[in-house]
Design an enzyme around this catalytic site. Structure first.
Site, PDB file in Angstrom:
ATOM      1  N   LEU A  45       0.848  -1.190   0.000  1.00 50.33           N
ATOM      2  CA  LEU A  45       0.000   0.000   0.000  1.00 50.33           C
ATOM      3  C   LEU A  45       0.885   1.243   0.000  1.00 50.33           C
ATOM      4  O   LEU A  45       2.074   1.176   0.294  1.00 50.33           O
ATOM      5  CB  LEU A  45      -0.902   0.005   1.234  1.00 50.33           C
ATOM      6  CG  LEU A  45      -1.891  -1.171   1.362  1.00 50.33           C
ATOM      7  CD1 LEU A  45      -2.648  -1.081   2.676  1.00 50.33           C
ATOM      8  CD2 LEU A  45      -2.859  -1.189   0.179  1.00 50.33           C
ATOM      9  N   SER A  46       0.278   2.379  -0.293  1.00 50.30           N
ATOM     10  CA  SER A  46       1.070   3.611  -0.299  1.00 50.30           C
ATOM     11  C   SER A  46       1.667   3.877   1.067  1.00 50.30           C
ATOM     12  O   SER A  46       2.793   4.357   1.181  1.00 50.30           O
ATOM     13  CB  SER A  46       0.230   4.797  -0.770  1.00 50.30           C
ATOM     14  OG  SER A  46      -0.940   4.948   0.014  1.00 50.30           O
ATOM     15  N   GLU A  47       0.918   3.565   2.160  1.00 48.28           N
ATOM     16  CA  GLU A  47       1.469   3.678   3.508  1.00 48.28           C
ATOM     17  C   GLU A  47       0.901   2.606   4.434  1.00 48.28           C
ATOM     18  O   GLU A  47      -0.230   2.158   4.269  1.00 48.28           O
ATOM     19  CB  GLU A  47       1.184   5.052   4.130  1.00 48.28           C
ATOM     20  CG  GLU A  47       2.119   6.162   3.676  1.00 48.28           C
ATOM     21  CD  GLU A  47       1.490   7.037   2.619  1.00 48.28           C
ATOM     22  OE1 GLU A  47       2.190   7.902   2.077  1.00 48.28           O
ATOM     23  OE2 GLU A  47       0.293   6.847   2.336  1.00 48.28           O
ATOM     24  N   THR A  48       1.735   2.239   5.391  1.00 45.81           N
ATOM     25  CA  THR A  48       1.365   1.356   6.498  1.00 45.81           C
ATOM     26  C   THR A  48       1.830   2.034   7.773  1.00 45.81           C
ATOM     27  O   THR A  48       2.939   2.579   7.817  1.00 45.81           O
ATOM     28  CB  THR A  48       2.046  -0.016   6.354  1.00 45.81           C
ATOM     29  OG1 THR A  48       1.591  -0.647   5.151  1.00 45.81           O
ATOM     30  CG2 THR A  48       1.739  -0.922   7.532  1.00 45.81           C
ATOM     31  N   HIS A  77      -3.083  11.025   4.857  1.00 48.25           N
ATOM     32  CA  HIS A  77      -4.107   9.990   5.005  1.00 48.25           C
ATOM     33  C   HIS A  77      -3.728   8.981   6.094  1.00 48.25           C
ATOM     34  O   HIS A  77      -4.603   8.492   6.807  1.00 48.25           O
ATOM     35  CB  HIS A  77      -4.456   9.360   3.638  1.00 48.25           C
ATOM     36  CG  HIS A  77      -3.913   8.013   3.343  1.00 48.25           C
ATOM     37  ND1 HIS A  77      -2.653   7.814   2.834  1.00 48.25           N
ATOM     38  CD2 HIS A  77      -4.479   6.770   3.463  1.00 48.25           C
ATOM     39  CE1 HIS A  77      -2.453   6.513   2.650  1.00 48.25           C
ATOM     40  NE2 HIS A  77      -3.540   5.854   3.023  1.00 48.25           N
TER      41      HIS A  77
END
Length: 280
Positions: A45-48, A77
């Protein structure tokens, strides 16, 4: 190997699958740096994010934010999504606002109208983009000379470079050559024309991060925070507006911007899609 509470959310959308997904590991104080980075690569994902006990006594919790390639000091986000997950899992703020501790320091978050909003961080860098780099960006974006009306570094911890285009159609038509843009984090935006685009939003935004697992980010709080500071500082947007993002990816993200006194609030909804445990 231990089990940790885990949630996967959609952020900047009330409707599942239409915003920006985020993976959140709660109570992650025992997870080491290498394991955090490995799990972030695995989620793709774009961020974790990983929620830990705060170090600063003023904070309600601490968060570490990882992309598939590196750790970030701040991102939008993940801030809203992590706060949503923390509250949903029983987190109780010390005061009226929630205080998040992250790489850039303390970030204030408030709850209103079934959504969360964070205060836009101050700029680390806000200045025009140098001509040679801007030409590289123009070519990498496949734009004609003069198509970029203006460009600024709007770096609030992520390193965003933002370009302003003439209209929503120009933003949605972008097809970047990522090989020419490696190492950059580029945002593109333009105003909506109410006669053509309607009045549900006032700006269209796209975010590109070449070299990451997901080179286009569906909906981006940090970029919108930087764009908001730019627009509001120059009188190019009203004190309250809505930005649309993710349209080109089949999403329907909505970012709510509001200036109140000296604060700029960046808000949006979040919805939990997966709730369970993860072994790390």
């Amino acid at each position: 190997m231990s089990a940790f509470s885990f949630k996967q959310l959609d952020v900047f959308s009330r409707e599942p699958l239409m915003g920006n997904p985020l993976a959140v590991v709660l109570g992650a104080d025992e997870v080491d740096d290498a394991r955090m980075a490995a799990f972030a690569r695995w989620t793709n994902l774009s961020e974790t994010t990983f929620v830990l006990k705060p170090v600063d006594p003023r904070a309600d919790y601490r968060v570490r934010i990882f992309t598939t390639a590196k750790e970030l000091p701040f991102a939008g986000h993940p801030t809203l999504g992590t706060c949503h997950a923390w509250l949903e899992s029983g987190g109780m703020p010390k005061g009226e606002e929630i205080i998040q501790e992250c790489g850039i320091g303390l970030v204030r978050i408030r709850r209103s109208d079934n959504q969360l909003a964070f205060t836009a961080p101050p700029f680390r860098r806000f200045e025009p983009v140098e001509a040679q780099l801007l030409e590289r960006v123009r070519l990498g974006m496949g734009l004609e000379p003069g198509a970029i009306l203006d460009a600024r570094w709007v770096d609030n911890g992520v390193g965003w470079l933002a370009i302003r285009l003439a209209d929503r159609a120009s933003v949605l038509a972008l097809q970047p050559d990522y090989s020419q843009l490696l190492g950059l984090a580029i945002g593109a935006f333009a105003p909506w024309n109410p006669a053509v685009d309607g009045d549900e939003a006032q700006f269209e935004v796209r975010a590109f991060v070449p070299g990451e697992g997901m080179p286009e980010d569906p909906v981006t709080g940090s970029l919108n925070a930087g764009i908001a500071r730019w627009l509001l500082s120059e009188g190019l947007a009203p004190d309250s507006y809505v930005a649309s993002q993710g349209t080109a990816m089949g999403r329907k993200g909505r970012v709510y911007v509001q200036r109140v006194d000296d604060d700029i609030w960046i808000g949006g909804a979040a919805v939990t899609c997966i709730d369970g445990q993860v072994s790390l």
